[in-house]
Design a protein around this motif. Structure first.
Motif: not given
Length: 337
Positions: A209-215, A228-236
């Motif tokens: 349902d939700g996601v966090g991208v860690i880098d 997040v999937f349809l409008k990704p903002q971060h390069p990772t």
């Protein structure tokens, strides 16, 4: 349900301080399936192990179901950990114990009555589809079956939270899909909150349902999977989205079309029921605009259907702008690329 506040974790390596987590703030709702995605070394395994304090944070707080785990003494922490089940990448089963004995192990540690243990083991083996394997040993099982045993064992104490540490990365794609379907079914039947870490966007898209991208030990982007999937903002994030999208081919197509002249190319995103409606065709008929579909896909993110079309629009500037505006007025997201 789970609240991580200003979480830091440092390790001492050869006398030097090595940061693993850097100020993590994350909120996960009750009953949600939440995914954390990141590359190797990004800090995702450390993060999930901090949720049940298998790794104690250097600073910050971990609140699970209203209880601040970081403030508990060892005995109280051990009690609270029974509310948090965990499954592992490499299963971590007892090789000398049968399937039933592996599932019963946490119940025996909790000193549950023998009759209750027997009833619970049978119930859990039925839940994960292993009723006929209770007397087998791990060496007699496939990878997918071993992970099902691990899931049953993690659910033995009726936890409120299930943590999944790369639970499908050791499995082939077909078995991965069956394990993801099982986790989704468990979430629906039991209402349990699931947190999983992975390096595969396919896993996130399938059940989360939700996601966090860690880098680099930081959450660089988080939100609903659809957003997040349809409008990704971060390069990772964009890099992970390319795992399940034809982004490389799209860039090549767009570059080729642009080199052929002055073209207007747009990405149109359909979400929910509008995915299956002829909105594009109807709009183009009304505005008299010619179009050429360069690329398209229709798929699902958990329960949400979506579609994306990359379209070349042919017409004068006013006509094209009117078409784009008409599509947006009909609820579509239109991005000029």
């Amino acid at each position: 349900m789970i609240l991580l506040q200003n979480l830091y974790k440092d390790y001492q390596v050869n006398g030097k301080l090595v940061p693993a987590l850097r100020g993590i703030d994350l909120s996960i709702e009750k009953g949600e399936i939440f995914g954390v995605i990141g590359h190797s070394g990004a800090g995702k395994s450390t993060l999930i192990r901090c949720i049940n304090l298998l790794e104690r944070p250097t600073s910050g707080s971990v609140v699970v179901d209203g209880v601040d785990l970081t403030a508990l003494e060892d005995r109280k922490l051990q009690e609270q950990r029974r509310q948090i089940g965990m499954i592992f990448q490499h299963f971590n089963l007892l090789s000398s114990a049968t399937v039933a004995e592996n599932v019963a192990f946490p119940l025996k540690l909790a000193k549950r009555p023998k009759a209750e243990i027997e009833r619970k083991v049978s119930e859990l083996l039925s839940l994960v589809g292993l009723e006929g394997h209770r007397n087998k040993y791990p060496a007699q099982l496939s990878g997918g079956q071993k992970q099902r045993v691990g899931i049953a064992r993690a659910l033995a104490n009726d936890p409120k939270v299930l943590l999944c540490d790369e639970a499908t990365s050791a499995l082939d794609p077909q078995i991965t899909n069956s394990i993801l379907a099982l986790l989704r079914d468990i979430n629906r039947k039991l209402g349990i909150t699931i947190v999983l870490i992975t390096h595969e966007m396919h896993v996130i898209r399938s059940i989360c349902d939700g996601v966090g991208v860690i880098d680099g030990g930081r959450i660089v982007e988080s939100g609903k999977v659809v957003d997040v999937f349809l409008k990704p903002q971060h390069p990772t994030t964009r890099e992970f989205v390319e795992q399940v999208a034809d982004s490389v081919e799209l860039r090549e197509t767009v570059a080729h079309e642009k080199s052929s002249g002055d073209r207007i190319i747009v990405r149109i995103t359909f979400l929910g029921e509008q995915t299956y409606r002829p909105i594009l065709f109807q709009t183009m008929m009304e505005t008299g605009t010619s179009f050429n579909i360069l690329q398209g896909t229709i798929s699902r993110m958990k329960d949400t259907p979506y579609g994306q079309l990359v379209v070349e629009l042919d017409g004068d500037a006013q006509q094209v702008n009117s078409t784009i505006e008409a599509l947006r007025l009909r609820g579509l997201d239109v991005e000029v690329i």
